[in-house]
Design a protein around this motif. Structure first.
Motif, PDB file in Angstrom:
ATOM      1  N   LEU A  91       0.851  -1.190   0.000  1.00 43.74           N
ATOM      2  CA  LEU A  91       0.000   0.000   0.000  1.00 43.74           C
ATOM      3  C   LEU A  91       0.887   1.242   0.000  1.00 43.74           C
ATOM      4  O   LEU A  91       1.817   1.352   0.797  1.00 43.74           O
ATOM      5  CB  LEU A  91      -0.915   0.011   1.232  1.00 43.74           C
ATOM      6  CG  LEU A  91      -1.863  -1.175   1.378  1.00 43.74           C
ATOM      7  CD1 LEU A  91      -2.787  -0.956   2.568  1.00 43.74           C
ATOM      8  CD2 LEU A  91      -2.681  -1.404   0.111  1.00 43.74           C
ATOM      9  N   SER A  92       0.595   2.173  -0.878  1.00 42.13           N
ATOM     10  CA  SER A  92       1.397   3.383  -1.005  1.00 42.13           C
ATOM     11  C   SER A  92       1.054   4.383   0.097  1.00 42.13           C
ATOM     12  O   SER A  92       0.011   4.286   0.754  1.00 42.13           O
ATOM     13  CB  SER A  92       1.154   4.034  -2.366  1.00 42.13           C
ATOM     14  OG  SER A  92      -0.171   4.553  -2.434  1.00 42.13           O
ATOM     15  N   GLU A  93       1.950   5.370   0.266  1.00 44.55           N
ATOM     16  CA  GLU A  93       1.693   6.452   1.221  1.00 44.55           C
ATOM     17  C   GLU A  93       0.407   7.195   0.854  1.00 44.55           C
ATOM     18  O   GLU A  93      -0.370   7.581   1.727  1.00 44.55           O
ATOM     19  CB  GLU A  93       2.876   7.427   1.229  1.00 44.55           C
ATOM     20  CG  GLU A  93       4.052   6.979   2.061  1.00 44.55           C
ATOM     21  CD  GLU A  93       3.748   7.040   3.554  1.00 44.55           C
ATOM     22  OE1 GLU A  93       3.042   7.970   3.984  1.00 44.55           O
ATOM     23  OE2 GLU A  93       4.186   6.138   4.274  1.00 44.55           O
ATOM     24  N   GLU A  94       0.198   7.388  -0.429  1.00 47.59           N
ATOM     25  CA  GLU A  94      -1.006   8.077  -0.882  1.00 47.59           C
ATOM     26  C   GLU A  94      -2.258   7.295  -0.495  1.00 47.59           C
ATOM     27  O   GLU A  94      -3.255   7.876  -0.051  1.00 47.59           O
ATOM     28  CB  GLU A  94      -0.963   8.276  -2.401  1.00 47.59           C
ATOM     29  CG  GLU A  94      -2.165   9.033  -2.942  1.00 47.59           C
ATOM     30  CD  GLU A  94      -2.137   9.179  -4.453  1.00 47.59           C
ATOM     31  OE1 GLU A  94      -2.973   9.939  -4.976  1.00 47.59           O
ATOM     32  OE2 GLU A  94      -1.297   8.531  -5.115  1.00 47.59           O
ATOM     33  N   THR A  95      -2.208   5.977  -0.641  1.00 47.08           N
ATOM     34  CA  THR A  95      -3.358   5.141  -0.272  1.00 47.08           C
ATOM     35  C   THR A  95      -3.615   5.201   1.224  1.00 47.08           C
ATOM     36  O   THR A  95      -4.764   5.311   1.668  1.00 47.08           O
ATOM     37  CB  THR A  95      -3.110   3.687  -0.720  1.00 47.08           C
ATOM     38  OG1 THR A  95      -3.086   3.643  -2.149  1.00 47.08           O
ATOM     39  CG2 THR A  95      -4.198   2.758  -0.203  1.00 47.08           C
ATOM     40  N   VAL A  96      -2.551   5.141   2.015  1.00 46.17           N
ATOM     41  CA  VAL A  96      -2.694   5.246   3.473  1.00 46.17           C
ATOM     42  C   VAL A  96      -3.364   6.562   3.844  1.00 46.17           C
ATOM     43  O   VAL A  96      -4.260   6.600   4.700  1.00 46.17           O
ATOM     44  CB  VAL A  96      -1.312   5.110   4.158  1.00 46.17           C
ATOM     45  CG1 VAL A  96      -1.402   5.484   5.639  1.00 46.17           C
ATOM     46  CG2 VAL A  96      -0.774   3.699   3.997  1.00 46.17           C
ATOM     47  N   ARG A  97      -2.962   7.653   3.166  1.00 50.93           N
ATOM     48  CA  ARG A  97      -3.585   8.962   3.437  1.00 50.93           C
ATOM     49  C   ARG A  97      -5.031   8.994   2.963  1.00 50.93           C
ATOM     50  O   ARG A  97      -5.921   9.462   3.685  1.00 50.93           O
ATOM     51  CB  ARG A  97      -2.796  10.076   2.744  1.00 50.93           C
ATOM     52  CG  ARG A  97      -1.477  10.427   3.404  1.00 50.93           C
ATOM     53  CD  ARG A  97      -0.956  11.774   2.906  1.00 50.93           C
ATOM     54  NE  ARG A  97      -0.846  11.805   1.454  1.00 50.93           N
ATOM     55  CZ  ARG A  97       0.225  11.416   0.774  1.00 50.93           C
ATOM     56  NH1 ARG A  97       1.279  10.944   1.421  1.00 50.93           N
ATOM     57  NH2 ARG A  97       0.255  11.490  -0.541  1.00 50.93           N
ATOM     58  N   ASN A  98      -5.275   8.526   1.748  1.00 49.55           N
ATOM     59  CA  ASN A  98      -6.623   8.607   1.175  1.00 49.55           C
ATOM     60  C   ASN A  98      -7.653   7.846   1.994  1.00 49.55           C
ATOM     61  O   ASN A  98      -8.801   8.290   2.138  1.00 49.55           O
ATOM     62  CB  ASN A  98      -6.622   8.085  -0.260  1.00 49.55           C
ATOM     63  CG  ASN A  98      -5.990   9.050  -1.232  1.00 49.55           C
ATOM     64  OD1 ASN A  98      -5.818  10.232  -0.924  1.00 49.55           O
ATOM     65  ND2 ASN A  98      -5.627   8.560  -2.412  1.00 49.55           N
ATOM     66  N   PHE A  99      -7.259   6.688   2.518  1.00 50.73           N
ATOM     67  CA  PHE A  99      -8.196   5.868   3.284  1.00 50.73           C
ATOM     68  C   PHE A  99      -8.071   6.102   4.788  1.00 50.73           C
ATOM     69  O   PHE A  99      -8.752   5.439   5.570  1.00 50.73           O
ATOM     70  CB  PHE A  99      -8.010   4.386   2.937  1.00 50.73           C
ATOM     71  CG  PHE A  99      -8.583   4.015   1.599  1.00 50.73           C
ATOM     72  CD1 PHE A  99      -9.904   3.603   1.489  1.00 50.73           C
ATOM     73  CD2 PHE A  99      -7.827   4.118   0.446  1.00 50.73           C
ATOM     74  CE1 PHE A  99     -10.447   3.285   0.256  1.00 50.73           C
ATOM     75  CE2 PHE A  99      -8.360   3.809  -0.798  1.00 50.73           C
ATOM     76  CZ  PHE A  99      -9.681   3.382  -0.893  1.00 50.73           C
ATOM     77  N   ARG A 100      -7.202   7.044   5.160  1.00 50.38           N
ATOM     78  CA  ARG A 100      -7.015   7.435   6.566  1.00 50.38           C
ATOM     79  C   ARG A 100      -6.739   6.214   7.446  1.00 50.38           C
ATOM     80  O   ARG A 100      -7.255   6.105   8.574  1.00 50.38           O
ATOM     81  CB  ARG A 100      -8.239   8.206   7.098  1.00 50.38           C
ATOM     82  CG  ARG A 100      -8.667   9.388   6.263  1.00 50.38           C
ATOM     83  CD  ARG A 100      -7.612  10.471   6.214  1.00 50.38           C
ATOM     84  NE  ARG A 100      -7.435  11.148   7.493  1.00 50.38           N
ATOM     85  CZ  ARG A 100      -6.413  11.951   7.763  1.00 50.38           C
ATOM     86  NH1 ARG A 100      -5.470  12.156   6.860  1.00 50.38           N
ATOM     87  NH2 ARG A 100      -6.323  12.529   8.941  1.00 50.38           N
ATOM     88  N   LEU A 101      -5.934   5.280   6.936  1.00 49.30           N
ATOM     89  CA  LEU A 101      -5.610   4.093   7.716  1.00 49.30           C
ATOM     90  C   LEU A 101      -4.891   4.502   8.988  1.00 49.30           C
ATOM     91  O   LEU A 101      -4.171   5.506   9.023  1.00 49.30           O
ATOM     92  CB  LEU A 101      -4.743   3.136   6.892  1.00 49.30           C
ATOM     93  CG  LEU A 101      -5.341   2.626   5.581  1.00 49.30           C
ATOM     94  CD1 LEU A 101      -4.419   1.588   4.953  1.00 49.30           C
ATOM     95  CD2 LEU A 101      -6.730   2.053   5.788  1.00 49.30           C
ATOM     96  N   GLY A 102      -5.081   3.722  10.048  1.00 46.31           N
ATOM     97  CA  GLY A 102      -4.509   4.082  11.333  1.00 46.31           C
ATOM     98  C   GLY A 102      -3.981   2.888  12.093  1.00 46.31           C
ATOM     99  O   GLY A 102      -4.006   1.754  11.614  1.00 46.31           O
ATOM    100  N   TYR A 103      -3.519   3.154  13.301  1.00 43.64           N
ATOM    101  CA  TYR A 103      -3.001   2.091  14.176  1.00 43.64           C
ATOM    102  C   TYR A 103      -3.349   2.427  15.616  1.00 43.64           C
ATOM    103  O   TYR A 103      -3.203   3.562  16.066  1.00 43.64           O
ATOM    104  CB  TYR A 103      -1.484   1.960  14.034  1.00 43.64           C
ATOM    105  CG  TYR A 103      -0.883   0.968  15.005  1.00 43.64           C
ATOM    106  CD1 TYR A 103      -1.154  -0.393  14.881  1.00 43.64           C
ATOM    107  CD2 TYR A 103      -0.063   1.390  16.055  1.00 43.64           C
ATOM    108  CE1 TYR A 103      -0.619  -1.309  15.783  1.00 43.64           C
ATOM    109  CE2 TYR A 103       0.484   0.482  16.949  1.00 43.64           C
ATOM    110  CZ  TYR A 103       0.198  -0.871  16.806  1.00 43.64           C
ATOM    111  OH  TYR A 103       0.717  -1.779  17.694  1.00 43.64           O
TER     112      TYR A 103
END
Length: 283
Positions: free
Chosen positions: A26-38
């Protein structure tokens, strides 16, 4: 949402989560777009972060914490998980999904955990990533429905931006009615193993009763959509979609795989099951 997203991106305790994201390509852009978290491996992290801003009752109503069985305090949900915010069609965060991470210290029988239902979150009516897919669905008049968060995100990252997913629940008639408002054609994309084929069959009659153009695709070579899109383009995936069987044809081919028609009894069995299937699809 912002708190957990920032945790994934910058926290020193999120290395394991970042490694998993990297492994899943998963790209940095995808992580940002989907607001993935931990959510860190801390059973009181939400409570500590929210102190002075939100009460335990408010956090509980949002599904972020729950009361201990003995009534002595609370504990966080989603501990040690990669977080998927669930956004409704109005763009509001209404719930969260979380995946246990390999290599972490949290053990759970459930690989995925979804927020409990609430006044604003109904699993039977909510579809993951619909907020991001809505415009492409409107243009293409077509929805691609996959089984889980990661397959759905992989589709969007590859450019297949009319993909959505159900949320740990079987497809419901409410889902179907909702999709009918936006699309003329729905393609169910399932893994090509036996469990995927059975899940596809269970979904068919709900769609046919709603008078939608339903197609069903099993991704070839035993792959799921995320695996397939690692080696193929969005254009190739859309071309594969065009080969998807109509629902009744898919049902017939599935029956023929399981039932020998070399005997009269076998042929009668297939015919009877097809008649039952068509009758149930009339609503």
């Amino acid at each position: 949402v912002n708190l957990m997203h920032q945790s994934l991106r910058t926290s020193s305790v999120a290395d394991n989560a970042r490694q998993y994201v990297k492994k899943r390509k998963l790209s940095e852009e995808t992580v940002r777009n989907f607001r993935l978290g931990y959510h860190p491996e801390d059973w009181n992290w939400f409570l500590d972060q929210a102190r002075g801003r939100f009460t335990p009752a408010q956090l509980g109503a949002a599904g972020l914490i729950q009361e201990r069985n003995n009534g002595q305090g609370y504990f966080d949900n989603l501990v040690g998980r990669l977080i998927f915010p669930i956004i409704d069609e109005r763009g509001r965060p209404v719930a969260f999904g979380g995946r246990v991470l390999p290599g972490g210290n949290i053990e759970s029988d459930a690989k995925y955990w979804n927020s409990v239902e609430s006044a604003i979150f109904h699993k039977s009516r909510t579809l993951y990533a619909f907020d991001r897919a809505r415009e492409t669905i409107r243009v293409k008049k077509m929805v691609i429905l996959v089984e889980g968060y990661m397959d759905c995100i992989a589709c969007h990252q590859a450019g297949v931006t009319n993909a959505v997913a159900t949320l740990g629940t079987a497809l419901t008639e409410d889902h179907v009615r909702f999709l009918r408002r936006f699309a003329e054609k729905v393609v169910l994309v399932y893994d090509s193993d036996e469990a995927g084929q059975r899940a596809a069959e269970r979904s068919i009659s709900r769609f046919l009763a709603q008078d939608l153009d339903l197609r069903i695709l099993n991704v070839p070579s035993g792959k799921d959509p995320a695996d397939y899109l690692e080696d193929h383009s969005a254009e190739q995936f859309y071309s594969l979609i065009e080969t998807a069987n109509e629902a009744w044809e898919y049902k017939l081919q599935s029956l023929l795989k399981r039932t020998s028609i070399t005997s009269i009894a076998g042929r009668q069995q297939v015919l009877a099951q097809m008649l039952d299937f068509l009758a149930s699809s009339q609503g």
